[in-house]
Design a protein around this motif. Structure first.
Motif, PDB file in Angstrom:
ATOM      1  N   PHE A 387    -134.460  12.243  17.662  1.00 24.00           N
ATOM      2  CA  PHE A 387    -135.040  13.364  18.407  1.00 24.00           C
ATOM      3  C   PHE A 387    -133.986  14.423  18.685  1.00 24.00           C
ATOM      4  O   PHE A 387    -134.275  15.621  18.613  1.00 24.00           O
ATOM      5  N   ARG A 388    -132.767  14.023  18.993  1.00 29.00           N
ATOM      6  CA  ARG A 388    -131.734  15.014  19.317  1.00 29.00           C
ATOM      7  C   ARG A 388    -131.461  15.913  18.122  1.00 29.00           C
ATOM      8  O   ARG A 388    -131.318  17.131  18.269  1.00 29.00           O
ATOM      9  N   GLU A 389    -131.407  15.333  16.927  1.00 30.95           N
ATOM     10  CA  GLU A 389    -131.164  16.156  15.739  1.00 30.95           C
ATOM     11  C   GLU A 389    -132.354  17.076  15.480  1.00 30.95           C
ATOM     12  O   GLU A 389    -132.188  18.265  15.169  1.00 30.95           O
ATOM     13  N   GLY A 390    -133.561  16.542  15.617  1.00 30.25           N
ATOM     14  CA  GLY A 390    -134.749  17.368  15.443  1.00 30.25           C
ATOM     15  C   GLY A 390    -134.795  18.490  16.467  1.00 30.25           C
ATOM     16  O   GLY A 390    -135.173  19.632  16.157  1.00 30.25           O
ATOM     17  N   HIS A 391    -134.385  18.195  17.704  1.00 27.73           N
ATOM     18  CA  HIS A 391    -134.361  19.187  18.771  1.00 27.73           C
ATOM     19  C   HIS A 391    -133.385  20.308  18.431  1.00 27.73           C
ATOM     20  O   HIS A 391    -133.683  21.497  18.642  1.00 27.73           O
ATOM     21  N   GLU A 392    -132.227  19.972  17.881  1.00 26.32           N
ATOM     22  CA  GLU A 392    -131.228  20.993  17.541  1.00 26.32           C
ATOM     23  C   GLU A 392    -131.710  21.898  16.413  1.00 26.32           C
ATOM     24  O   GLU A 392    -131.488  23.116  16.431  1.00 26.32           O
ATOM     25  N   ILE A 393    -132.394  21.307  15.426  1.00 25.23           N
ATOM     26  CA  ILE A 393    -132.951  22.119  14.337  1.00 25.23           C
ATOM     27  C   ILE A 393    -134.020  23.065  14.885  1.00 25.23           C
ATOM     28  O   ILE A 393    -134.049  24.264  14.567  1.00 25.23           O
ATOM     29  N   ALA A 394    -134.900  22.534  15.721  1.00 26.77           N
ATOM     30  CA  ALA A 394    -135.968  23.347  16.291  1.00 26.77           C
ATOM     31  C   ALA A 394    -135.383  24.471  17.149  1.00 26.77           C
ATOM     32  O   ALA A 394    -135.883  25.613  17.126  1.00 26.77           O
ATOM     33  N   ALA A 395    -134.339  24.186  17.896  1.00 27.07           N
ATOM     34  CA  ALA A 395    -133.714  25.211  18.737  1.00 27.07           C
ATOM     35  C   ALA A 395    -133.141  26.343  17.888  1.00 27.07           C
ATOM     36  O   ALA A 395    -133.261  27.520  18.234  1.00 27.07           O
ATOM     37  N   ALA A 396    -132.532  25.982  16.756  1.00 31.10           N
ATOM     38  CA  ALA A 396    -131.967  27.008  15.868  1.00 31.10           C
ATOM     39  C   ALA A 396    -133.075  27.895  15.304  1.00 31.10           C
ATOM     40  O   ALA A 396    -132.915  29.117  15.191  1.00 31.10           O
ATOM     41  N   VAL A 397    -134.211  27.302  14.969  1.00 37.34           N
ATOM     42  CA  VAL A 397    -135.339  28.080  14.460  1.00 37.34           C
ATOM     43  C   VAL A 397    -135.849  29.034  15.539  1.00 37.34           C
ATOM     44  O   VAL A 397    -136.089  30.220  15.279  1.00 37.34           O
ATOM     45  N   ALA A 398    -136.004  28.527  16.764  1.00 42.77           N
ATOM     46  CA  ALA A 398    -136.510  29.369  17.851  1.00 42.77           C
ATOM     47  C   ALA A 398    -135.579  30.541  18.118  1.00 42.77           C
ATOM     48  O   ALA A 398    -136.028  31.675  18.299  1.00 42.77           O
ATOM     49  N   ARG A 399    -134.264  30.289  18.106  1.00 45.69           N
ATOM     50  CA  ARG A 399    -133.303  31.378  18.349  1.00 45.69           C
ATOM     51  C   ARG A 399    -133.424  32.468  17.287  1.00 45.69           C
ATOM     52  O   ARG A 399    -133.403  33.660  17.591  1.00 45.69           O
ATOM     53  N   ALA A 400    -133.581  32.037  16.060  1.00 42.94           N
ATOM     54  CA  ALA A 400    -133.663  33.001  14.968  1.00 42.94           C
ATOM     55  C   ALA A 400    -134.939  33.834  15.063  1.00 42.94           C
ATOM     56  O   ALA A 400    -134.922  35.058  14.855  1.00 42.94           O
ATOM     57  N   VAL A 401    -136.055  33.200  15.381  1.00 45.77           N
ATOM     58  CA  VAL A 401    -137.325  33.924  15.471  1.00 45.77           C
ATOM     59  C   VAL A 401    -137.321  34.897  16.647  1.00 45.77           C
ATOM     60  O   VAL A 401    -137.735  36.050  16.522  1.00 45.77           O
ATOM     61  N   VAL A 402    -136.831  34.449  17.799  1.00 47.37           N
ATOM     62  CA  VAL A 402    -136.785  35.314  18.977  1.00 47.37           C
ATOM     63  C   VAL A 402    -135.862  36.503  18.720  1.00 47.37           C
ATOM     64  O   VAL A 402    -136.166  37.651  19.067  1.00 47.37           O
ATOM     65  N   ALA A 403    -134.721  36.242  18.088  1.00 49.68           N
ATOM     66  CA  ALA A 403    -133.756  37.320  17.816  1.00 49.68           C
ATOM     67  C   ALA A 403    -134.357  38.389  16.909  1.00 49.68           C
ATOM     68  O   ALA A 403    -134.059  39.583  17.047  1.00 49.68           O
TER      69      ALA A 403
END
Length: 502
Positions: A387-403
């Protein structure tokens, strides 16, 4: 030195005491407790006759006089003069006019103003709890109906004032329903404490007369007499339980009311209030002000504050009969019931009419990336990641989309491919169509099928349970109200039978 008691020529009541204490108490009694006074006099008289403490002729004459007083004396027109101490003594004075002091005084055999007062107050609370519980049950029904109507309607759920996850409006309302149901249970529990008659305790210790306390309780519509006679005149837990339950009910209702205020703001706008519940600004024609929600908020706070004040008044009082719990305090507490009923009625109407604005919800979901949690969960299930690795990938996607100011469904797949490969060193098996499904709010809700979740199966099961619960609440209240009505009917029959012996 002369004892001052021997030379005291003053006459009761002192004019200031009359105006500051006795007059307000008299007005409170004539405004709130006349019907209860009448019922207590009649029930006590019936019991005195049935036990043989009064003979049939005596009881019949007293019954006739009581009925004459009711016909001839209109309490609403009375002005306190100080000739008698309070409303109780006014009735006794009227009896003496019609019967003479000896027979009139026999009605007071084996009772005191102490047990009368607490019985009055309990009868007043029982009647108000009947109404309040009924209105709370009606709100429960309105919430269940709204939750059923909106069970598939997406909204943004917030934590710490920020968009958190999508759910449905029905799922949110179900949470409110569960708290309200617990508050209704507390009201029923408070009712059960109020529903024990103090009559027969007299001043403190009951009486040497062979009275029947259970019979008086039955005639007045109580479940039973309160057992310990000292408790009858000293225990105020019937007050604290009632207003404690009221306080908690409106503390809890104030929280979703505050959410509705926030959700109807221009910046959020996920709840639409219809025109019938909107006031337009006097100077700004574009403004739609959902002011009923503001009124709900401040009236809920007023109710909470009034109920809390009742608990504060009981704090650090002696465990005995005392004025702190009596007339003026009771009248003040009734104000909490008055504002409580207004909130319950208005909130039920509001809940039945408000709608979710799907366009605003969709926009807020898109801008906030709140479905990203499910992407992390899906990576665990589909790609075997922690879950931690999946969470980090998802966080990177969210940052990119919001930016980029983009949309997670339409613009998130490319950042996802990049983040996944950088984190795992391999390519994902999730294609663009699957990615779009995984980060959609519909999918987010649909897969949350656990007990208590917003998916259709658990939510529909919950709603069915709430509907059953509402019917059970209504049946319990009906039983109480029917018992009170039956008692009133029996009291009238027995009292009318006494008059025939005059």
């Amino acid at each position: 030195m002369t004892d001052p008691r021997l030379s005291d020529s003053s006459v009761f009541p002192d004019p200031v005491y009359k105006e500051t204490v006795l007059c307000p108490l008299f007005d409170g009694a004539k405004n709130h407790h006349v019907a209860a006074f009448r019922a207590i006099d009649r029930a006590h008289l019936v019991m005195l006759a049935e036990t043989g403490i009064l003979d049939a002729g005596q009881a019949g004459k007293i019954a006739g006089a009581l009925e004459a007083i009711d016909a001839e004396v209109d309490p609403s027109t009375l002005v306190y003069t100080g000739e008698v101490e309070d409303f109780f003594f006014l009735i006794e004075k009227e009896l003496k006019k019609r019967l003479g002091p000896d027979l009139a005084g026999r009605l007071h055999t084996a009772r005191s103003r102490n047990d009368i007062d607490h019985t009055l107050f309990k009868l007043g609370l029982k009647a108000r709890l009947d109404v309040l519980i009924g209105k709370a049950i009606a709100l429960h029904g309105a919430l269940v109906a709204a939750a059923e109507r909106e069970k598939a309607t997406l909204i943004v759920a917030y934590t710490h004032g920020q968009p958190a996850q999508p759910t449905t409006f029905g799922h949110y309302l179900a949470a409110v329903i569960e708290v309200l149901a617990r508050d209704i249970e507390r009201l029923f529990e408070a009712y059960a404490i109020v529903d024990l008659s103090p009559m027969g305790a007299a001043a403190i210790t009951t009486s040497g007369f062979a009275t029947d306390r259970a019979r008086v309780a039955e005639l007045l519509g109580f479940a039973a007499p309160l057992q310990n006679s000292y408790s009858c005149i000293a225990a105020v837990d019937y007050i604290t339980s009632t207003y404690g339950a009221l306080e908690l009910l409106f503390l809890h209702l104030g929280r979703p009311i505050q959410d509705l205020q926030f959700w109807t703001s221009f910046e959020v706008g996920q709840i639409y209030v219809p025109n019938s519940l909107v006031q337009i600004s006097s100077i700004m024609p574009q403004k739609r002000n959902p002011v009923p929600i503001e009124h709900l908020r401040h009236l809920a706070s007023q109710t909470f504050g009034r109920a809390r004040a009742m608990l504060d008044i009981m704090h650090n009082t002696p465990f005995t009969d005392m004025n702190d719990s009596e007339g003026e305090t009771q009248s003040m507490g009734y104000q909490a019931f008055d504002s409580a009923e207004r909130v319950l009625d208005l909130l039920a109407v509001l809940v039945a009419q408000i709608k979710v604005d799907p366009a605003r919800v969709a926009s807020n979901i898109r801008r906030s990336c709140i479905t990203i949690t499910e992407l992390a969960d899906s990576l665990v299930r589909r790609e075997g990641l922690s879950f931690r690795e999946g969470h980090e990938i998802a966080a990177a996607v969210a940052r990119a989309v919001v930016a980029s100011g983009g949309d997670l469904v339409a613009d998130g797949y490319a950042p996802f491919l990049d983040a996944f490969e950088k984190s795992t060193g391999r390519k994902t098996a999730i294609d663009a169509a699957t990615f779009a499904e995984l980060v959609s709010p519909e999918y987010f809700v649909a897969v949350r099928t656990r007990f208590g979740g917003p998916a259709p199966a658990p939510l529909e099961a919950a709603l069915a349970g709430y509907q059953t619960q509402g019917r059970e609440f209504a049946a319990r209240l009906q039983t109480l109200v029917q018992r009170e009505a039956a008692a009133a009917h029996q009291l009238k029959q027995r009292f009318d039978a006494l008059k025939g012996n005059a």
